[in-house]
Design a protein around this motif. Sequence first.
Motif, PDB file in Angstrom:
ATOM      1  N   GLU A  71     -17.631 -35.012  41.049  1.00  0.00           N
ATOM      2  CA  GLU A  71     -17.437 -34.415  39.727  1.00  0.00           C
ATOM      3  C   GLU A  71     -18.726 -34.444  38.905  1.00  0.00           C
ATOM      4  N   ILE A  72     -19.500 -35.497  39.084  1.00  0.00           N
ATOM      5  CA  ILE A  72     -20.697 -35.645  38.264  1.00  0.00           C
ATOM      6  C   ILE A  72     -21.680 -34.514  38.516  1.00  0.00           C
ATOM      7  N   VAL A  73     -21.895 -34.156  39.789  1.00  0.00           N
ATOM      8  CA  VAL A  73     -22.865 -33.111  40.091  1.00  0.00           C
ATOM      9  C   VAL A  73     -22.257 -31.724  39.997  1.00  0.00           C
ATOM     10  N   GLU A  74     -20.961 -31.581  40.229  1.00  0.00           N
ATOM     11  CA  GLU A  74     -20.343 -30.259  40.211  1.00  0.00           C
ATOM     12  C   GLU A  74     -20.075 -29.783  38.782  1.00  0.00           C
ATOM     13  N   SER A  75     -19.581 -30.673  37.926  1.00  0.00           N
ATOM     14  CA  SER A  75     -19.219 -30.255  36.575  1.00  0.00           C
ATOM     15  C   SER A  75     -19.876 -31.100  35.489  1.00  0.00           C
ATOM     16  N   GLN A  79     -15.696 -38.731  33.110  1.00  0.00           N
ATOM     17  CA  GLN A  79     -14.501 -39.444  32.661  1.00  0.00           C
ATOM     18  C   GLN A  79     -13.971 -40.387  33.733  1.00  0.00           C
ATOM     19  N   MET A  80     -13.872 -39.874  34.957  1.00  0.00           N
ATOM     20  CA  MET A  80     -13.307 -40.667  36.032  1.00  0.00           C
ATOM     21  C   MET A  80     -14.211 -41.853  36.370  1.00  0.00           C
ATOM     22  N   LEU A  81     -15.519 -41.655  36.277  1.00  0.00           N
ATOM     23  CA  LEU A  81     -16.446 -42.744  36.576  1.00  0.00           C
ATOM     24  C   LEU A  81     -16.251 -43.892  35.592  1.00  0.00           C
ATOM     25  N   TYR A 215     -24.892 -39.425  29.665  1.00  0.00           N
ATOM     26  CA  TYR A 215     -24.985 -38.240  30.525  1.00  0.00           C
ATOM     27  C   TYR A 215     -23.987 -37.189  30.075  1.00  0.00           C
ATOM     28  N   LYS A 216     -22.783 -37.628  29.741  1.00  0.00           N
ATOM     29  CA  LYS A 216     -21.755 -36.707  29.266  1.00  0.00           C
ATOM     30  C   LYS A 216     -22.185 -36.037  27.962  1.00  0.00           C
ATOM     31  N   CYS A 382     -23.582 -47.490  47.258  1.00  0.00           N
ATOM     32  CA  CYS A 382     -24.844 -46.749  47.104  1.00  0.00           C
ATOM     33  C   CYS A 382     -25.022 -45.723  48.211  1.00  0.00           C
ATOM     34  N   PHE A 383     -24.771 -46.108  49.450  1.00  0.00           N
ATOM     35  CA  PHE A 383     -24.983 -45.174  50.559  1.00  0.00           C
ATOM     36  C   PHE A 383     -23.858 -44.150  50.658  1.00  0.00           C
ATOM     37  N   ALA A 384     -22.650 -44.503  50.230  1.00  0.00           N
ATOM     38  CA  ALA A 384     -21.570 -43.519  50.205  1.00  0.00           C
ATOM     39  C   ALA A 384     -21.863 -42.428  49.178  1.00  0.00           C
ATOM     40  N   VAL A 385     -22.351 -42.829  48.001  1.00  0.00           N
ATOM     41  CA  VAL A 385     -22.717 -41.850  46.973  1.00  0.00           C
ATOM     42  C   VAL A 385     -23.862 -40.974  47.472  1.00  0.00           C
ATOM     43  N   LEU A 386     -24.830 -41.566  48.164  1.00  0.00           N
ATOM     44  CA  LEU A 386     -25.926 -40.797  48.740  1.00  0.00           C
ATOM     45  C   LEU A 386     -25.384 -39.779  49.747  1.00  0.00           C
ATOM     46  N   GLY A 387     -24.396 -40.161  50.523  1.00  0.00           N
ATOM     47  CA  GLY A 387     -23.779 -39.241  51.471  1.00  0.00           C
ATOM     48  C   GLY A 387     -23.074 -38.095  50.781  1.00  0.00           C
ATOM     49  N   VAL A 388     -22.363 -38.390  49.689  1.00  0.00           N
ATOM     50  CA  VAL A 388     -21.671 -37.343  48.923  1.00  0.00           C
ATOM     51  C   VAL A 388     -22.673 -36.318  48.410  1.00  0.00           C
ATOM     52  N   TYR A 389     -23.743 -36.801  47.795  1.00  0.00           N
ATOM     53  CA  TYR A 389     -24.727 -35.889  47.225  1.00  0.00           C
ATOM     54  C   TYR A 389     -25.470 -35.101  48.301  1.00  0.00           C
ATOM     55  N   SER A 390     -25.751 -35.735  49.441  1.00  0.00           N
ATOM     56  CA  SER A 390     -26.432 -35.031  50.538  1.00  0.00           C
ATOM     57  C   SER A 390     -25.582 -33.868  51.035  1.00  0.00           C
ATOM     58  N   ALA A 391     -24.285 -34.109  51.219  1.00  0.00           N
ATOM     59  CA  ALA A 391     -23.386 -33.051  51.675  1.00  0.00           C
ATOM     60  C   ALA A 391     -23.253 -31.958  50.630  1.00  0.00           C
ATOM     61  N   TYR A 392     -23.178 -32.357  49.373  1.00  0.00           N
ATOM     62  CA  TYR A 392     -23.028 -31.374  48.295  1.00  0.00           C
ATOM     63  C   TYR A 392     -24.228 -30.433  48.230  1.00  0.00           C
ATOM     64  N   PHE A 393     -25.433 -30.996  48.263  1.00  0.00           N
ATOM     65  CA  PHE A 393     -26.623 -30.155  48.167  1.00  0.00           C
ATOM     66  C   PHE A 393     -26.819 -29.322  49.433  1.00  0.00           C
TER      67      PHE A 393
END
Length: 407
Positions: A71-75, A79-81, A215-216, A382-393
């Motif tokens: 959600e952070i990078v898409e929109s 809130q959820m964080l 950030y919001k 940390c590495f799970a979030v890195l994985g999410v962002y890598s897939a997203y980009f």
Amino acid sequence: MSQEKEKASSGIELKDPQNVLTIIGLAAALVLTYFAYFYSGWSLVLLFWIGAGIGFTLFHARFGFSAVYREIVESGNTQMLRAHMLMLAIAATLFLPIFVFDLGWFNATPEGAVSALSVGLVVGSFIFGFGMEMGSGMAPSSLYKAEGGRSAMMCTLLGFLTGAVIGASHFGFWNDTLPAGPDISLAVDTGLGYVGAWLLSLFIFAAVAAGSYMYKKRKRPPVLPALPAAVGWRKIFFGSWPLWVGALLLAVLNAAALMVQGEPWKLTAAFILWGSQLVELTGVNVDQWQYWIAEDRLAALQQTIFMDGTSMLNLGVITGTFLTMTIGGLVRFERIPLRIIILALGGGLLMGYGASISFGANIGSYFSGIASFSLHAWVWTCFAVLGVYSAYFLEKKLQLTQSKKEK
């Protein structure tokens, strides 16, 4: 308020309860309760209904574990964080006296979700995050996303189950053959003590929440969409709850699970158990896998799931979520495009494999691990979030998906 006004206020049409499915769900809940009591007594009955409460809460509070970082990078929505930080703060606060004073029911001795630092932890958490973005979520958070025809969830779950079993068969390579360190508890192994580890955790939660708020303010994203609205007592069963309510209830229910079974809520272990028992029926000697040999897990493999606390807890989550969806009239199965099937299966497969070799997923390694003051949980996150962002980009660069996924 009339039903028409409720619809207008939420922007989402209230649907009639699916009575037949609700009856089926209640019947299943009663059957599972009976078997839990027959094989294990009141402790697993209580665990099952704690799980049902978790499922009920996940739905009504829109509480997602998979989409929070996406959600952070898409929109730009945070809130959820912030709700996650509140949930973790409450859970850590509740876990603290449980660990310090050995508070447990049914003669349970509480032990935290503390695991080792290993190559499997790093690689697996990255793979999990990558697959989580690719597959758009996994149980329990994606269970309530069946609203809107998210039938692809079933493909994701099937992929997760398959990947978890494959990962369990490779567990020894990633965590024993390759370099691995010890289990490290911030409370026990660093000199901080439980109070010090708790204060450090609260500081991190507060810092993340404050950063997400700033950030919001800069991004000014739209708020999360509401579930169908209701008033009075109907809000409990049909309406959406504030995120802080979900955070509070999930933390309390996880603490209750810790006191009943001696360990906090874990998800992946149940999937591995169910899948391994199915594979065992084909003649494969899964009891030779290092995953089952390590930490004396063979006992769970060799007995019925009605004697396994993790299984009963998560069967409760599934049952509770299903019942909540039928009450809201939200269970639907629609035709799924082949491309979505492939993405859901592939994402689920990666998630299951990654979770299996990294000691858990966004429940066991993230929620319960951080609340247990485990260092591995922070590395996992940390590495799970890195994985999410890598897939997203990667998705954006290759235009594999739309820039804004359906929620």
